[in-house]
Motif scaffolding. Structure first.
Motif, PDB file in Angstrom:
ATOM      1  N   SER A 146     -31.668  50.935  34.975  1.00 42.42           N
ATOM      2  CA  SER A 146     -31.406  49.274  35.294  1.00 42.42           C
ATOM      3  C   SER A 146     -31.071  49.214  36.872  1.00 42.42           C
ATOM      4  O   SER A 146     -30.302  50.176  37.399  1.00 42.42           O
ATOM      5  N   ASP A 147     -31.502  48.157  37.388  1.00 39.64           N
ATOM      6  CA  ASP A 147     -31.295  47.937  38.830  1.00 39.64           C
ATOM      7  C   ASP A 147     -30.025  47.252  39.009  1.00 39.64           C
ATOM      8  O   ASP A 147     -29.353  46.970  40.233  1.00 39.64           O
ATOM      9  N   ILE A 148     -29.348  46.799  37.895  1.00 38.92           N
ATOM     10  CA  ILE A 148     -28.266  45.660  38.043  1.00 38.92           C
ATOM     11  C   ILE A 148     -26.961  46.367  37.846  1.00 38.92           C
ATOM     12  O   ILE A 148     -26.670  47.367  37.065  1.00 38.92           O
ATOM     13  N   PHE A 149     -26.167  46.107  38.982  1.00 38.30           N
ATOM     14  CA  PHE A 149     -24.601  46.459  38.837  1.00 38.30           C
ATOM     15  C   PHE A 149     -23.456  45.437  39.011  1.00 38.30           C
ATOM     16  O   PHE A 149     -24.072  44.473  39.638  1.00 38.30           O
ATOM     17  N   TYR A 150     -22.409  45.581  38.275  1.00 34.22           N
ATOM     18  CA  TYR A 150     -21.255  44.596  38.560  1.00 34.22           C
ATOM     19  C   TYR A 150     -20.408  45.333  39.455  1.00 34.22           C
ATOM     20  O   TYR A 150     -19.663  46.162  38.625  1.00 34.22           O
ATOM     21  N   LEU A 151     -20.021  44.698  40.559  1.00 36.86           N
ATOM     22  CA  LEU A 151     -19.253  45.417  41.367  1.00 36.86           C
ATOM     23  C   LEU A 151     -17.738  44.319  41.385  1.00 36.86           C
ATOM     24  O   LEU A 151     -17.982  43.446  41.570  1.00 36.86           O
TER      25      LEU A 151
ATOM     26  N   GLU B 151     -23.167  40.595  51.326  1.00 32.84           N
ATOM     27  CA  GLU B 151     -21.779  40.404  51.432  1.00 32.84           C
ATOM     28  C   GLU B 151     -21.021  40.375  49.975  1.00 32.84           C
ATOM     29  O   GLU B 151     -21.510  40.150  49.203  1.00 32.84           O
ATOM     30  N   ILE B 152     -19.629  41.134  50.152  1.00 33.62           N
ATOM     31  CA  ILE B 152     -19.132  41.330  48.677  1.00 33.62           C
ATOM     32  C   ILE B 152     -17.787  40.521  48.806  1.00 33.62           C
ATOM     33  O   ILE B 152     -16.707  41.161  49.693  1.00 33.62           O
ATOM     34  N   PRO B 153     -17.675  39.434  48.252  1.00 35.56           N
ATOM     35  CA  PRO B 153     -16.327  38.617  48.213  1.00 35.56           C
ATOM     36  C   PRO B 153     -15.305  39.479  47.347  1.00 35.56           C
ATOM     37  O   PRO B 153     -15.769  40.187  46.502  1.00 35.56           O
ATOM     38  N   ALA B 154     -14.187  39.116  47.303  1.00 34.08           N
ATOM     39  CA  ALA B 154     -13.051  39.359  46.254  1.00 34.08           C
ATOM     40  C   ALA B 154     -13.646  38.886  45.121  1.00 34.08           C
ATOM     41  O   ALA B 154     -14.201  38.203  44.664  1.00 34.08           O
ATOM     42  N   GLY B 155     -13.218  39.894  43.969  1.00 34.16           N
ATOM     43  CA  GLY B 155     -13.336  39.696  42.403  1.00 34.16           C
ATOM     44  C   GLY B 155     -14.748  40.337  42.331  1.00 34.16           C
ATOM     45  O   GLY B 155     -14.996  41.292  42.687  1.00 34.16           O
ATOM     46  N   VAL B 156     -15.606  39.883  41.114  1.00 37.34           N
ATOM     47  CA  VAL B 156     -16.758  40.697  40.645  1.00 37.34           C
ATOM     48  C   VAL B 156     -18.025  39.832  41.332  1.00 37.34           C
ATOM     49  O   VAL B 156     -18.109  38.593  41.412  1.00 37.34           O
ATOM     50  N   CYS B 157     -18.853  40.684  41.576  1.00 36.32           N
ATOM     51  CA  CYS B 157     -20.140  40.283  41.867  1.00 36.32           C
ATOM     52  C   CYS B 157     -21.256  41.065  41.577  1.00 36.32           C
ATOM     53  O   CYS B 157     -21.103  42.290  40.812  1.00 36.32           O
ATOM     54  N   ARG B 158     -22.441  40.544  41.569  1.00 39.08           N
ATOM     55  CA  ARG B 158     -23.592  41.418  40.805  1.00 39.08           C
ATOM     56  C   ARG B 158     -24.400  41.892  42.100  1.00 39.08           C
ATOM     57  O   ARG B 158     -24.610  41.400  42.988  1.00 39.08           O
ATOM     58  N   LEU B 159     -24.734  43.144  41.986  1.00 40.60           N
ATOM     59  CA  LEU B 159     -25.522  43.981  43.064  1.00 40.60           C
ATOM     60  C   LEU B 159     -26.644  44.448  42.264  1.00 40.60           C
ATOM     61  O   LEU B 159     -26.619  44.922  41.167  1.00 40.60           O
ATOM     62  N   ASN B 160     -27.897  44.279  43.169  1.00 41.81           N
ATOM     63  CA  ASN B 160     -29.124  44.874  42.777  1.00 41.81           C
ATOM     64  C   ASN B 160     -29.358  46.187  43.667  1.00 41.81           C
ATOM     65  O   ASN B 160     -29.559  46.193  44.742  1.00 41.81           O
ATOM     66  N   ILE B 161     -29.217  47.406  42.893  1.00 43.58           N
ATOM     67  CA  ILE B 161     -29.415  48.490  43.402  1.00 43.58           C
ATOM     68  C   ILE B 161     -30.629  49.441  42.927  1.00 43.58           C
ATOM     69  O   ILE B 161     -30.675  49.596  41.499  1.00 43.58           O
ATOM     70  N   PRO B 162     -31.615  49.648  43.385  1.00 42.45           N
ATOM     71  CA  PRO B 162     -32.953  50.365  43.006  1.00 42.45           C
ATOM     72  C   PRO B 162     -32.720  51.650  42.431  1.00 42.45           C
ATOM     73  O   PRO B 162     -31.900  52.303  42.749  1.00 42.45           O
ATOM     74  N   GLN B 163     -33.286  51.808  41.172  1.00 43.45           N
ATOM     75  CA  GLN B 163     -32.906  53.335  40.549  1.00 43.45           C
ATOM     76  C   GLN B 163     -33.473  54.166  41.436  1.00 43.45           C
ATOM     77  O   GLN B 163     -34.468  54.293  42.240  1.00 43.45           O
ATOM     78  N   GLY B 164     -32.478  55.036  41.424  1.00 39.94           N
ATOM     79  CA  GLY B 164     -32.617  56.330  42.507  1.00 39.94           C
ATOM     80  C   GLY B 164     -32.044  55.795  43.888  1.00 39.94           C
ATOM     81  O   GLY B 164     -31.948  56.883  44.698  1.00 39.94           O
ATOM     82  N   GLY B 165     -31.692  54.696  44.077  1.00 39.11           N
ATOM     83  CA  GLY B 165     -31.146  54.488  45.334  1.00 39.11           C
ATOM     84  C   GLY B 165     -29.752  54.264  45.394  1.00 39.11           C
ATOM     85  O   GLY B 165     -28.962  54.919  44.431  1.00 39.11           O
ATOM     86  N   ARG B 166     -29.042  53.700  46.358  1.00 37.00           N
ATOM     87  CA  ARG B 166     -27.516  53.659  46.840  1.00 37.00           C
ATOM     88  C   ARG B 166     -27.271  52.325  47.308  1.00 37.00           C
ATOM     89  O   ARG B 166     -27.979  51.663  48.159  1.00 37.00           O
ATOM     90  N   ALA B 167     -26.025  52.135  47.148  1.00 32.62           N
ATOM     91  CA  ALA B 167     -25.075  50.970  48.018  1.00 32.62           C
ATOM     92  C   ALA B 167     -24.167  51.551  48.828  1.00 32.62           C
ATOM     93  O   ALA B 167     -23.456  52.428  48.316  1.00 32.62           O
ATOM     94  N   GLU B 168     -24.362  51.266  50.102  1.00 33.96           N
ATOM     95  CA  GLU B 168     -23.317  51.996  50.865  1.00 33.96           C
ATOM     96  C   GLU B 168     -22.242  50.813  51.349  1.00 33.96           C
ATOM     97  O   GLU B 168     -22.587  49.860  52.016  1.00 33.96           O
ATOM     98  N   ILE B 169     -21.090  50.825  50.572  1.00 30.10           N
ATOM     99  CA  ILE B 169     -19.902  49.613  50.437  1.00 30.10           C
ATOM    100  C   ILE B 169     -19.090  50.146  51.271  1.00 30.10           C
ATOM    101  O   ILE B 169     -18.271  51.041  51.268  1.00 30.10           O
ATOM    102  N   THR B 170     -18.510  49.439  52.321  1.00 25.36           N
ATOM    103  CA  THR B 170     -17.454  49.314  53.248  1.00 25.36           C
ATOM    104  C   THR B 170     -16.660  47.987  53.461  1.00 25.36           C
ATOM    105  O   THR B 170     -17.298  46.888  53.078  1.00 25.36           O
ATOM    106  N   LEU B 171     -15.504  48.054  53.825  1.00 26.91           N
ATOM    107  CA  LEU B 171     -14.603  46.795  54.019  1.00 26.91           C
ATOM    108  C   LEU B 171     -15.265  46.392  55.480  1.00 26.91           C
ATOM    109  O   LEU B 171     -15.668  47.061  56.376  1.00 26.91           O
ATOM    110  N   LYS B 172     -15.141  45.077  55.627  1.00 28.43           N
ATOM    111  CA  LYS B 172     -15.731  44.299  56.711  1.00 28.43           C
ATOM    112  C   LYS B 172     -14.757  44.426  57.890  1.00 28.43           C
ATOM    113  O   LYS B 172     -13.495  44.644  57.614  1.00 28.43           O
TER     114      LYS B 172
END
Length: 586
Positions: free
Chosen positions: A536-541, A565-586
């Protein structure tokens, strides 16, 4: 059969055997915050011995052992979950795991050489809500004189992966080694097996290796078929008389030199115990064989003879020296043990210098390692599953998942299981192979399934598409750039009962995680690269840090396709299959 009941530090043990109770003793020798070590002694045992104890079943979800593979269920008393080990197979380690990947009880034994069976099962027959541990000793061989066994029982409520990983350091007390881990063993590796099988050839391989070097591969293993003419027979009838086949490698010394010039280290495959029926060496060594194998069409050499060990070691030293080789893949070591289709050889010669086959194998492997690493300190020696115990792995610096072509799940399980053992060596995946028209997304998922081991491939790169080569090149570059985190970071693997839903490895400042079936992730503020190997392409972060964060989304080729942009709490991310999300604090 007599049963001896012992209460040792408030733990009830039951020892079943025909051996007299006064011949046996079990004592606690150390205790530290839920970590216990016991010493079992028996003198001149004349019968098998079983040591049993129980734990309460509440909260336990699954079990783990080094050879469990896909079988993680807790079975009933009449057909228990089993961990079998000897010198050539497995390791004496079994863990009961609670919900949330927490250790309930991890049991390890000091004897990684003798045949030992450990079992774990629901004791529903007695209706006491218990799970039983059993250690079965001497069911195949009886030791002479005094036998001692250290039993390490870890009941600390830590991550199961940490408890398993600590056992490797404990085993070093019993199996010390002077080997050095080398960077060479951590190079991405090209194999000639699935793409050429028993007919590798110099001209085609050189073209492949130039492409492989462009993709970031730095090592080659030339597998079976290099030592005889023709396409091979599918068995090992021609193994022995170790000479490079001129029809396949007209100038092998020149071939190795060209590999070195393009940045590729070269290793050769050897089936350690085999001497083929059609070789001159079979006749010379016919009185120094353990067995004949009609299936392999080869004799199994007897390592208890110093002449046999010298024959094997001299052959390796000679060819390594002659061609300036960088490594050996040593295969079929487990065939020194009798199998049902092997035929016992009669009329053996005198001159054995050790009684047990295991002792001869240990001497042989030590001789091979010492002689070859004395020539090149960074010499590569590869073993494979399932000879993964500490008595074996102290003689190699590369350990590969067992054969599983095109089977990403098995490769993932094998890679993670080997990483959890925490041996100081390079864990390699089995060689990846894919269909000629396979999509880049599926290739990305195959590579992500082996992310935490050293990648090996066995694909004809000359027949690959431009997209496939681009995807492979980008993945290997990322893997190599992050090798220290992936191979040497703090490694965790979630949900072993689900065959690892997510795995991660982290250094002080970075985490790399791969999700295989889990589409939610907790971000705690540490820089994280989250890869999507799910369907699936859908993630809950969930952003649990006390600050907003941001994610750069990349496709399977490593190309940035979005910034989020990723606020505090839960959000939905679309990450393509085989791809990645590079997540950092702002």
């Amino acid at each position: 059969m007599a049963v001896k009941n012992l209460s040792v530090n408030n733990r009830e043990f039951f020892i079943s055997s025909e051996v007299l109770p006064e011949q046996m003793a079990l004592t606690l020798i150390s205790e530290n915050n839920g970590l216990y070590e016991y010493l079992f002694r028996v003198t001149d045992p004349t019968a098998p011995i079983t040591i049993k104890w129980c734990i309460h079943m509440e909260g336990i979800l699954s079990f783990w052992c080094p050879t469990a593979k896909r079988e993680r269920r807790i079975r009933q008393w009449y057909a228990p979950s089993t961990c079998y080990s000897n010198l050539y197979y497995g390791a004496p380690l079994l863990a009961a795991i609670e919900q949330g990947d927490i250790n309930r009880q991890t049991v390890a034994l000091s004897d990684a050489v003798s045949p030992i069976k450990m079992t774990f099962s629901v004791n529903d027959f007695e209706e006491k809500e218990n799970l039983d541990f059993h250690i079965h000793l001497f069911e195949e061989d009886l030791p002479a004189g005094e036998y001692t066994l250290h039993i390490r029982i870890d009941e600390r409520p830590l991550l199961y992966s940490d408890c398993i990983g600590e056992v490797s350091a404990w085993w070093k007390r019993f199996y010390p080694t002077d080997k050095k881990q080398t960077e060479t063993g951590e190079y991405p590796l090209y194999s000639s097996w699935y793409n050429y099988h028993q007919h590798p050839n110099e001209e085609s391989l050189l073209k492949e290796l130039r492409l492989a070097a462009e993709c970031g591969f730095r090592s080659l293993i030339i597998d079976d078929g290099w030592s005889y003419d023709g396409n091979g027979t599918g068995d090992y009838i021609n193994c022995g008389n170790w000479q490079v086949a001129a029809s396949k490698f007209p100038d092998f010394a020149g071939f190795v030199e060209q590999c070195h010039q393009i940045g590729i280290k070269v290793a050769l495959w050897f089936p350690v115990p085999f001497v083929g029926f059609h070789t001159e060496d079979y006749e010379k060594l016919s009185d120094k064989l353990l067995y004949n194998s009609p299936g392999f069409r080869a004799g199994i050499l007897d390592p208890r003879y110093p002449e046999t060990r010298k024959y094997i070691t001299d052959a390796y030293v000679k060819i390594v020296s002659e061609y300036n080789l960088d490594g050996l893949k040593l295969d079929f070591i487990d065939s020194f043990k009798k199998r049902p289709d092997f035929v016992k050889v009669t009329g053996q010669a005198d001159g054995k210098d050790c009684e047990k086959v295991e002792e001869g194998v240990a001497k042989l492997l030590r001789d091979i390692r010492e002689q070859l690493t004395s020539q090149k300190e960074d010499f590569m020696i590869e073993f494979r599953q399932d000879y993964v115990g500490p008595a074996m792995t102290k003689e190699c610096n590369m350990l590969r998942v067992g054969d599983c072509p095109f089977e990403s799940l098995t490769n993932r399980i094998g890679t993670i299981d080997l990483r959890l053992l925490n041996h100081e060596l390079a864990v390699h995946a089995d060689m990846l192979v894919w269909a000629q028209n396979e999509s880049a997304e599926n290739i990305a998922k195959m590579l992500l399934n082996i992310m935490f081991g050293v990648p090996q491939i066995s694909v004809l790169l000359q027949e690959s598409t431009e997209k496939q080569l681009t995807q492979l090149k980008n993945h290997i570059k990322y893997w190599y750039d992050n090798r220290d985190v992936l191979l040497h970071g703090h490694f965790k693997a979630c949900a072993p009962e689900c065959l690892y839903a997510l795995a991660s490895s982290e250094s002080d400042d970075k985490r790399i995680a791969v999700s295989y079936t889990k589409n939610d992730f907790l971000f705690d503020g540490k820089q994280t690269d989250l890869f999507n190997a799910t369907a699936s392409d859908i993630f809950y972060l969930e952003n649990a840090a006390d600050a907003p964060a941001a994610a750069v989304i990349c496709d399977p080729y490593g190309t940035e396709i979005a910034a989020v942009e990723i606020p505090a709490g839960v959000c939905r991310l679309n990450i393509p299959q085989g791809g990645r999300a590079e997540i950092t604090l702002k």
